[in-house]
Write a protein that holds these residues in place. Structure first.
Motif, PDB file in Angstrom:
ATOM      1  N   GLN A   1       0.831  -1.194   0.000  1.00  0.00           N
ATOM      2  CA  GLN A   1       0.000   0.000   0.000  1.00  0.00           C
ATOM      3  C   GLN A   1       0.867   1.247   0.000  1.00  0.00           C
ATOM      4  N   PRO A   2       0.295   2.373  -0.451  1.00  0.00           N
ATOM      5  CA  PRO A   2       1.052   3.624  -0.370  1.00  0.00           C
ATOM      6  C   PRO A   2       1.501   3.859   1.073  1.00  0.00           C
ATOM      7  N   GLY A   3       2.756   4.241   1.241  1.00  0.00           N
ATOM      8  CA  GLY A   3       3.327   4.438   2.567  1.00  0.00           C
ATOM      9  C   GLY A   3       4.206   3.276   2.995  1.00  0.00           C
ATOM     10  N   ASP A   4       4.042   2.114   2.373  1.00  0.00           N
ATOM     11  CA  ASP A   4       4.896   0.967   2.683  1.00  0.00           C
ATOM     12  C   ASP A   4       6.271   1.182   2.064  1.00  0.00           C
ATOM     13  N   GLU A   5       7.215   0.357   2.481  1.00  0.00           N
ATOM     14  CA  GLU A   5       8.577   0.376   1.931  1.00  0.00           C
ATOM     15  C   GLU A   5       9.003  -1.049   1.652  1.00  0.00           C
ATOM     16  N   ILE A   6       9.850  -1.207   0.652  1.00  0.00           N
ATOM     17  CA  ILE A   6      10.496  -2.491   0.402  1.00  0.00           C
ATOM     18  C   ILE A   6      11.997  -2.270   0.539  1.00  0.00           C
ATOM     19  N   VAL A   7      12.682  -3.270   1.082  1.00  0.00           N
ATOM     20  CA  VAL A   7      14.119  -3.169   1.309  1.00  0.00           C
ATOM     21  C   VAL A   7      14.802  -4.324   0.586  1.00  0.00           C
ATOM     22  N   PHE A   8      15.754  -3.966  -0.258  1.00  0.00           N
ATOM     23  CA  PHE A   8      16.565  -4.950  -0.964  1.00  0.00           C
ATOM     24  C   PHE A   8      17.910  -5.039  -0.249  1.00  0.00           C
ATOM     25  N   LYS A   9      18.255  -6.215   0.271  1.00  0.00           N
ATOM     26  CA  LYS A   9      19.545  -6.444   0.913  1.00  0.00           C
ATOM     27  C   LYS A   9      20.314  -7.476   0.094  1.00  0.00           C
ATOM     28  N   TYR A  10      21.575  -7.139  -0.213  1.00  0.00           N
ATOM     29  CA  TYR A  10      22.384  -8.004  -1.066  1.00  0.00           C
ATOM     30  C   TYR A  10      23.825  -7.543  -1.008  1.00  0.00           C
ATOM     31  N   SER A  11      24.711  -8.348  -1.567  1.00  0.00           N
ATOM     32  CA  SER A  11      26.109  -7.957  -1.707  1.00  0.00           C
ATOM     33  C   SER A  11      26.237  -7.090  -2.962  1.00  0.00           C
ATOM     34  N   PRO A  12      26.683  -5.818  -2.820  1.00  0.00           N
ATOM     35  CA  PRO A  12      26.785  -4.952  -3.999  1.00  0.00           C
ATOM     36  C   PRO A  12      27.822  -5.410  -5.027  1.00  0.00           C
ATOM     37  N   THR A  13      28.690  -6.327  -4.664  1.00  0.00           N
ATOM     38  CA  THR A  13      29.638  -6.855  -5.655  1.00  0.00           C
ATOM     39  C   THR A  13      29.015  -7.991  -6.468  1.00  0.00           C
ATOM     40  N   ALA A  14      27.850  -8.497  -6.011  1.00  0.00           N
ATOM     41  CA  ALA A  14      27.216  -9.618  -6.693  1.00  0.00           C
ATOM     42  C   ALA A  14      25.898  -9.257  -7.382  1.00  0.00           C
ATOM     43  N   HIS A  15      25.236  -8.167  -6.935  1.00  0.00           N
ATOM     44  CA  HIS A  15      23.917  -7.810  -7.449  1.00  0.00           C
ATOM     45  C   HIS A  15      23.717  -6.299  -7.419  1.00  0.00           C
ATOM     46  N   ASP A  16      22.646  -5.867  -8.035  1.00  0.00           N
ATOM     47  CA  ASP A  16      22.136  -4.510  -7.900  1.00  0.00           C
ATOM     48  C   ASP A  16      20.619  -4.590  -8.034  1.00  0.00           C
ATOM     49  N   VAL A  17      19.941  -3.465  -7.982  1.00  0.00           N
ATOM     50  CA  VAL A  17      18.492  -3.408  -8.157  1.00  0.00           C
ATOM     51  C   VAL A  17      18.227  -2.308  -9.180  1.00  0.00           C
ATOM     52  N   VAL A  18      17.514  -2.653 -10.220  1.00  0.00           N
ATOM     53  CA  VAL A  18      17.201  -1.683 -11.259  1.00  0.00           C
ATOM     54  C   VAL A  18      15.680  -1.635 -11.410  1.00  0.00           C
ATOM     55  N   GLU A  19      15.111  -0.428 -11.231  1.00  0.00           N
ATOM     56  CA  GLU A  19      13.689  -0.258 -11.476  1.00  0.00           C
ATOM     57  C   GLU A  19      13.519   0.036 -12.959  1.00  0.00           C
ATOM     58  N   VAL A  20      12.618  -0.724 -13.591  1.00  0.00           N
ATOM     59  CA  VAL A  20      12.426  -0.636 -15.038  1.00  0.00           C
ATOM     60  C   VAL A  20      10.933  -0.551 -15.372  1.00  0.00           C
TER      61      VAL A  20
END
Length: 186
Positions: free
Chosen positions: A58-77
């Motif tokens: 819902q609006p107001g919620d948050e999602i958190v991506f946790k990972y090793s930055p040398t192995a992954h990233d997050v791209v919004e597309v």
């Protein structure tokens, strides 16, 4: 036996208490989701379609991506980028390893991992996720607190998550409202 008079709250005090109660109730439904919980990591071995299946963002919620930055990233597309696993026209790119994304409005958001072969179209386990943000009642899954941040990545050190979502202040907020209402009735 003498009867003591109790001081009565003023109109201004009642209005202030009701305003505080309204603010507390307004924040009671916000939740923070650790993407990929219960493992709590953005990784190659999670079925993200299954993970989102029982969630109501819902609006107001948050999602958190946790990972090793040398192995992954997050791209919004866009949806087209999601379907083809293309980062060519990325909306946002996150790479801190502890990225907090605010879900401020209703709509569908698409996220993929931009590392080669981590997002594979139509693969059973692939690093891509669709987040549908809808209006409605409070979020569905309970969890432990995670750090809050703005629309981009968090610069704070990672806090280990322990489950899927956190309702912010719901129990305390409603309990306080009940106490305030009882005080106003007296």
């Amino acid at each position: 036996m003498t009867k003591q008079l109790q001081p009565q709250p003023t109109a201004a005090m009642k209005i202030t208490l009701l305003a505080v109660a309204a603010v507390l109730l307004g924040t009671a439904s916000a939740a923070t989701y650790g993407v990929g919980e219960p493992s709590g990591v953005w990784g190659i071995n999670t079925d993200y379609a299954r993970w989102v299946a029982d969630k109501k963002f819902q609006p107001g919620d948050e999602i958190v991506f946790k990972y090793s930055p040398t192995a992954h990233d997050v791209v919004e597309v866009s949806k087209a980028g999601y379907d083809s696993c293309s980062t060519a026209n990325a909306i946002n790119t996150f790479s801190s390893g502890n990225d907090v994304v605010a879900l401020n409005a209703t709509g569908t958001r698409y996220f993929i991992c931009g590392f080669p072969d981590h997002c594979v179209p139509r693969a059973p386990l692939t690093m891509k996720i669709v987040i549908d943000v809808v209006s409605g009642s409070s979020s569905s899954s309970p969890a432990s607190p995670m750090p809050a941040a703005g629309p981009g990545a968090s610069s704070s050190p990672p806090v280990p998550p322990s489950s899927a979502a956190t309702s912010v202040g719901a129990t305390a907020g409603f309990g306080l409202v009940a106490l305030l209402a009882a005080g106003l009735m007296a």
